[in-house]
Each structure stands twice: as structure tokens, then as C-alpha cells.
Design a protein around this motif. Structure first.
Motif, PDB file in Angstrom:
ATOM      1  N   TRP A 136     -83.821 -30.475  48.931  1.00 33.66           N
ATOM      2  CA  TRP A 136     -85.123 -30.362  48.632  1.00 33.66           C
ATOM      3  C   TRP A 136     -86.287 -30.674  49.586  1.00 33.66           C
ATOM      4  N   ARG A 137     -85.964 -31.962  50.123  1.00 33.85           N
ATOM      5  CA  ARG A 137     -86.632 -32.716  51.247  1.00 33.85           C
ATOM      6  C   ARG A 137     -86.638 -31.951  52.150  1.00 33.85           C
ATOM      7  N   GLN A 138     -85.406 -31.404  52.407  1.00 32.62           N
ATOM      8  CA  GLN A 138     -85.324 -30.549  54.072  1.00 32.62           C
ATOM      9  C   GLN A 138     -86.290 -29.298  53.966  1.00 32.62           C
ATOM     10  N   ARG A 139     -86.022 -28.758  52.707  1.00 26.87           N
ATOM     11  CA  ARG A 139     -87.027 -27.479  52.571  1.00 26.87           C
ATOM     12  C   ARG A 139     -88.363 -27.613  52.567  1.00 26.87           C
ATOM     13  N   CYS A 140     -88.944 -28.972  51.999  1.00 28.34           N
ATOM     14  CA  CYS A 140     -90.246 -29.210  51.985  1.00 28.34           C
ATOM     15  C   CYS A 140     -90.680 -29.435  53.610  1.00 28.34           C
ATOM     16  N   ARG A 141     -89.623 -30.242  54.453  1.00 32.37           N
ATOM     17  CA  ARG A 141     -90.066 -30.381  55.716  1.00 32.37           C
ATOM     18  C   ARG A 141     -90.158 -29.244  56.622  1.00 32.37           C
ATOM     19  N   ALA A 142     -88.985 -28.260  56.189  1.00 33.62           N
ATOM     20  CA  ALA A 142     -89.036 -27.060  57.051  1.00 33.62           C
ATOM     21  C   ALA A 142     -90.593 -26.233  56.745  1.00 33.62           C
ATOM     22  N   ASN A 143     -90.989 -26.170  55.452  1.00 38.02           N
ATOM     23  CA  ASN A 143     -92.077 -25.374  55.074  1.00 38.02           C
ATOM     24  C   ASN A 143     -93.333 -26.268  56.047  1.00 38.02           C
TER      25      ASN A 143
END
Length: 203
Positions: free
Chosen positions: A121-128
Motif C-alpha cells: 500500500w505504501r508503495q502504491r501511494c508513493r507511485a501515485n
């Protein structure tokens, strides 16, 4: 946890979802084992008044512990017939929420975790965040990962960027048709390098 709906009068005087949820997630309770446990919101945000994100720190006997992310879906219905105008559904990052637009200043407060769901989830947030930080310039040639079909039946994968004030319109380089794509800055497009010809200026 499921959805919890209530009338405005049950929000304890709070005028926004952010202030209400800040208060709900900041507490300390005395347990039967003699320990005092609770949470404290360090930072929060509710972009668009639709999804609430918070960095919540655990407390045990007043001692601060790990910091993890809380995500709450928010619903407003001022004209609700049953009088339940506000509702929310809370979850932790360990549940791998679909919503992944947490601001960077909240992510920066989170302590390390071994939860695979939370890490993803943290990775997806950073990607966004990285996607939204990209810049589009008038005349850029944009390419989507896959062809997109529009409501008029047209299928295209590459477009020429046209800036109209703050609006971005995408023009098909072959047909000249103009299109708009929702949540464009969050999509995994790329810019195709093009040769730009500059005017020669003679002194």
C-alpha cells in the motif's frame, strides 16, 4: 469494520470529517489488565472530503510506540431521508486499502512494518505521488501502456497534449479528434521524445 452512519448532531460539534475522525482516533483507555492503551493522530488529511488518511501512533501507558496509517472512506448525504447524513468506514494500512492517495507528509511519519499488505500500500501511494508530480507541456506526445477505447468507439494509444489554461486536452495525431481522460496524472503513461524545431532569430 463496516460502515457507520450518523446524523450531523452525533458528530460532537465537529464540522468536517477530518476534525471528527481526528478526535475519534485520538484516545486512551484503561484496560482490565491495568494497562492504558490508545492512539494519537500525528497528522491527517482528507483530500476531496472523500477519503481520510492519518498517521496514528500507538500509546501504551503513555509511552509512544509504532506509527501506522489509518484510512477511512467518507460519505456525505445531507438530504438523507433517514437522517443519517455522515458515514465512514475505517481500516488500517495492514488491510491493503484500495485507496492509495495518502500524502507524502503522512507517509514520512510511518514507522517500518513487516506487513506485506502495508508495504504494498505504501508503495502504491508513493507511485501515485510520483505520477502526479509529472509535468505535461503543450505539444508533448503522450503514449498510454495500452490502447484506450472511448465512448464514441474510437481507439487510440498516442496523443498530442494541448493545454487550454489549466485543462489538458489530448488530440489524436492521426484523426485530430480531441479527448479527455479521467485521472490522467495517475495513469502510467510515458512521453515520446519529439524533435522540436525552433525559429531562427537573426540579429
Amino acid at each position: 469494520m463496516g460502515w457507520l452512519f450518523m446524523p450531523f448532531t452525533s458528530m460532537g460539534g465537529h464540522k468536517s470529517a477530518k476534525s471528527y475522525l481526528d478526535a475519534q482516533l485520538t484516545y486512551e483507555h484503561d484496560n482490565d489488565d491495568g494497562m492504558t492503551r490508545g492512539l494519537r493522530v500525528l497528522a491527517s488529511s482528507c483530500p476531496g472530503n472523500r477519503v481520510y488518511y492519518a498517521a496514528a501512533q500507538t500509546l501504551e501507558n503513555g509511552v509512544a510506540g509504532a506509527v501506522f496509517a489509518m484510512v477511512c472512506l467518507v460519505r456525505w448525504n445531507p438530504r438523507s431521508r433517514d437522517g443519517h447524513q455522515f458515514g465512514y468506514k475505517d481500516m488500517s494500512e495492514n488491510m491493503g486499502p484500495c485507496e492509495a492517495d495518502c500524502p507524502a507528509h503522512i507517509l514520512d511519519l510511518l514507522t517500518p512494518t513487516e506487513s506485506q499488505y502495508a508495504l504494498e500500500w505504501r508503495q502504491r501511494c508513493r507511485a501515485n505521488i510520483a505520477h502526479r508530480a509529472r509535468k505535461l507541456v503543450d505539444g508533448d506526445r503522450l503514449r498510454l501502456p495500452e490502447p484506450m477505447t472511448f465512448t464514441d468507439g474510437h481507439v487510440a494509444q498516442e496523443f498530442i497534449v494541448t493545454k487550454r489554461g489549466r485543462r489538458v486536452v489530448l488530440r489524436d495525431p492521426d484523426t485530430g479528434g480531441c479527448y479527455r481522460i479521467s485521472r490522467l496524472m495517475e495513469r502510467a503513461w510515458s512521453i515520446i521524445p519529439v524533435t522540436r524545431i525552433h525559429k531562427t532569430v537573426f540579429a
